[in-house]
Design a protein around this motif. Structure first.
Motif, PDB file in Angstrom:
ATOM      1  N   ARG A   8      33.449  -4.578  15.071  1.00 47.52           N
ATOM      2  CA  ARG A   8      33.226  -3.824  16.304  1.00 47.52           C
ATOM      3  C   ARG A   8      34.369  -3.967  17.299  1.00 47.52           C
ATOM      4  O   ARG A   8      34.694  -3.021  18.023  1.00 47.52           O
ATOM      5  N   TYR A   9      34.987  -5.157  17.339  1.00 46.82           N
ATOM      6  CA  TYR A   9      36.013  -5.387  18.356  1.00 46.82           C
ATOM      7  C   TYR A   9      37.437  -5.355  17.809  1.00 46.82           C
ATOM      8  O   TYR A   9      38.381  -5.372  18.567  1.00 46.82           O
ATOM      9  N   GLU A  36      32.370  -9.209  26.190  1.00 52.01           N
ATOM     10  CA  GLU A  36      31.634  -8.237  26.988  1.00 52.01           C
ATOM     11  C   GLU A  36      32.156  -8.183  28.427  1.00 52.01           C
ATOM     12  O   GLU A  36      32.047  -7.151  29.091  1.00 52.01           O
ATOM     13  N   MET A  91      32.054  -1.762  25.690  1.00 55.26           N
ATOM     14  CA  MET A  91      31.625  -2.025  24.313  1.00 55.26           C
ATOM     15  C   MET A  91      30.201  -2.562  24.232  1.00 55.26           C
ATOM     16  O   MET A  91      29.657  -2.707  23.146  1.00 55.26           O
TER      17      MET A  91
END
Length: 459
Positions: free
Chosen positions: A400-401, A448, A454
């Motif tokens: 995801r990152y 975060e 995100m």
């Protein structure tokens, strides 16, 4: 695309059955090198009666044949129970089944898996919920197998314990039952709480939950009561050759056949093609269920491809660094790394985590060399082999990152992996998942904060 859940579940059952039978075949094939049938039986008996905190090498306790037989009996017994009670077999069940097999090489056996398993079933019956829907949680609870063995065989004896001898006390039986009940009452709720804490970025959710429960149990049973933990027992099987060449050859042949056969089956069931696999590898792994979205044939392909990547990594680090080779825990680590191949792991979102371990190892080597000091560990040190297998549970973070975050996650996990067992005394087998959970607790708030866009809606 939505897939047929009935077809998926049927394939999962067949895959689990095939894996169990393959383990049984491996035990028979290795028996001539482990003292024949007599050696297999004697080795399995040693495994059953030996305390097994992290990291106890079952190859050393009961030989290669006895260890594979232990894995076969435990896995097939759980599958048989699930079949007889019409339990649910989905991707979560497959994950629990893979972890069961993995830890049957270093910590679980046919005696110590049942108290916690039954405890979880009692919990769901008490809550008036269908336990058949939650058998995967009961299987995850088997992570406390070492604590069960400790209570049953060694804890109440203290210094009077002699390795290889069995002296079961009434107090030991009561403690064993108490541990099973405690796990059954605490773990289902803890799993939900742990998922909330790391927000789905650690696939080995049970590791964080069980690590916290294990820490409490260890603190009470040992620290609070002033008892001393004896640690793993010494290898004593006469046919144990440790990191010998025969184990290397046997383990590689075993996994090549397993991953190759799985890959071939997936390819055939997918219409003799790899169509759709590239799309699967573009998934982040965060809140993913590959089996529901893409179907089990593609998951079998992923299992094979990803499995060969893990096997290649293990062989590479053994070739390039000094440490262990295919011990029981190493074989178990390869199975553990495959746990979520149908839920969130694939080569694209895990390679950076392996790279993170490599980056830290390179830094430590250079640092120690400049100071003229001995390098304290290598990538093939047992703790780091098992650590990286569970660090792959951070795949959603890398997916995801970005791969850069994956490398950072690997570095942090590698820094922690040999320290976290002290929290629970080595009596909880999902220590790598516990480490991955702590890594997620460190990284998720930072990510975060710096990347607020995100954050998943609703968190």
């Amino acid at each position: 695309m939505k897939t047929d859940s009935t077809s998926n579940n049927t394939l999962i059952k067949k895959f689990c059955l095939g894996s169990g039978l393959f383990l049984l075949a491996a035990s028979v094939a290795s028996a001539p090198f482990s003292g024949g049938l007599t050696g297999l039986i004697e080795g399995w008996k040693n495994i059953l009666i030996t305390p097994c905190p992290l990291i106890t090498d079952y190859f050393g306790v009961g030989g290669v044949a006895g260890t594979f037989f232990n894995a076969a009996v435990c896995s097939l017994s759980c599958l048989l129970f699930t079949h007889l009670c019409h339990g649910r077999t989905n991707a979560s069940f497959l994950a629990a089944y893979m972890l069961l097999i993995a830890h049957c090489f270093y910590g679980m056996n046919f005696i110590n898996i049942w108290p916690c398993y039954i405890g979880v079933i009692i919990y769901y019956c008490y809550k008036k919920k269908d336990f058949r829907e939650h058998l995967h949680i009961a299987m995850f609870s088997m992570a406390f197998g070492p604590l069960v063995s400790e209570m049953l065989f060694r804890y109440t004896l203290g210094s009077a314990y002699v390795q290889g001898e069995v002296h079961i006390t009434p107090a030991g039986i009561l403690l064993t039952l108490a541990v099973g009940l405690a796990a059954g009452l605490a773990l289902p709720g803890m799993l939900e709480g742990a998922l909330w804490m790391h927000k789905g970025y650690n696939l080995y959710n049970g590791g964080l939950a069980f690590g916290l429960v294990g820490g409490l149990l260890y603190a009470f049973l040992y620290k609070s009561l002033g008892r001393q933990s004896e640690g793993p027992t010494a290898p004593n099987f006469p046919f144990y050759d440790g990191i010998g060449e025969s184990n290397w050859l046997f383990a590689n042949v075993f996994f090549i056949l397993l991953f190759g056969g799985t890959l071939l089956c997936g390819w055939v069931l997918n219409g003799k093609s790899f169509k759709g696999y590239k799309k699967l590898t573009e998934e982040t792994g965060h809140w993913s269920n590959f089996s529901e979205k893409y179907g089990m044939p593609l998951c079998l392909i992923n299992f094979g491809v990803y499995g060969f990547m893990v096997l290649a990594y293990m062989n590479l680090i053994m070739l390039l660094s000094d440490g262990v080779a295919f011990t029981g825990p190493t074989v178990g680590a390869i199975f553990a790394a495959m746990t979520f191949a149908a839920i969130g792991q694939h080569p694209k979102n895990t390679w950076s985590i392996f790279a993170g371990y490599g980056a830290l190892s390179l830094f430590v080597t250079i640092f120690c060399s400049l100071r003229g000091e001995a390098v304290p560990w290598t990538l093939s040190t047992q703790g780091y082999i098992n650590g990286v297998a569970f660090a792959t549970g951070l795949a959603p973070m890398a997916g995801r990152y970005s791969w850069k975050v994956g490398i950072a996650a690997g570095i942090i996990s590698a820094s922690l992996c040999t320290s976290t067992a002290a929290v629970h005394g080595g009596f909880m087998l999902f220590n790598g998942g516990f480490t991955a959970g702590i890594t997620a607790l460190i990284l998720v708030p930072i990510l975060e904060h710096h990347f607020p866009h995100m954050k998943v809606k609703g968190e």
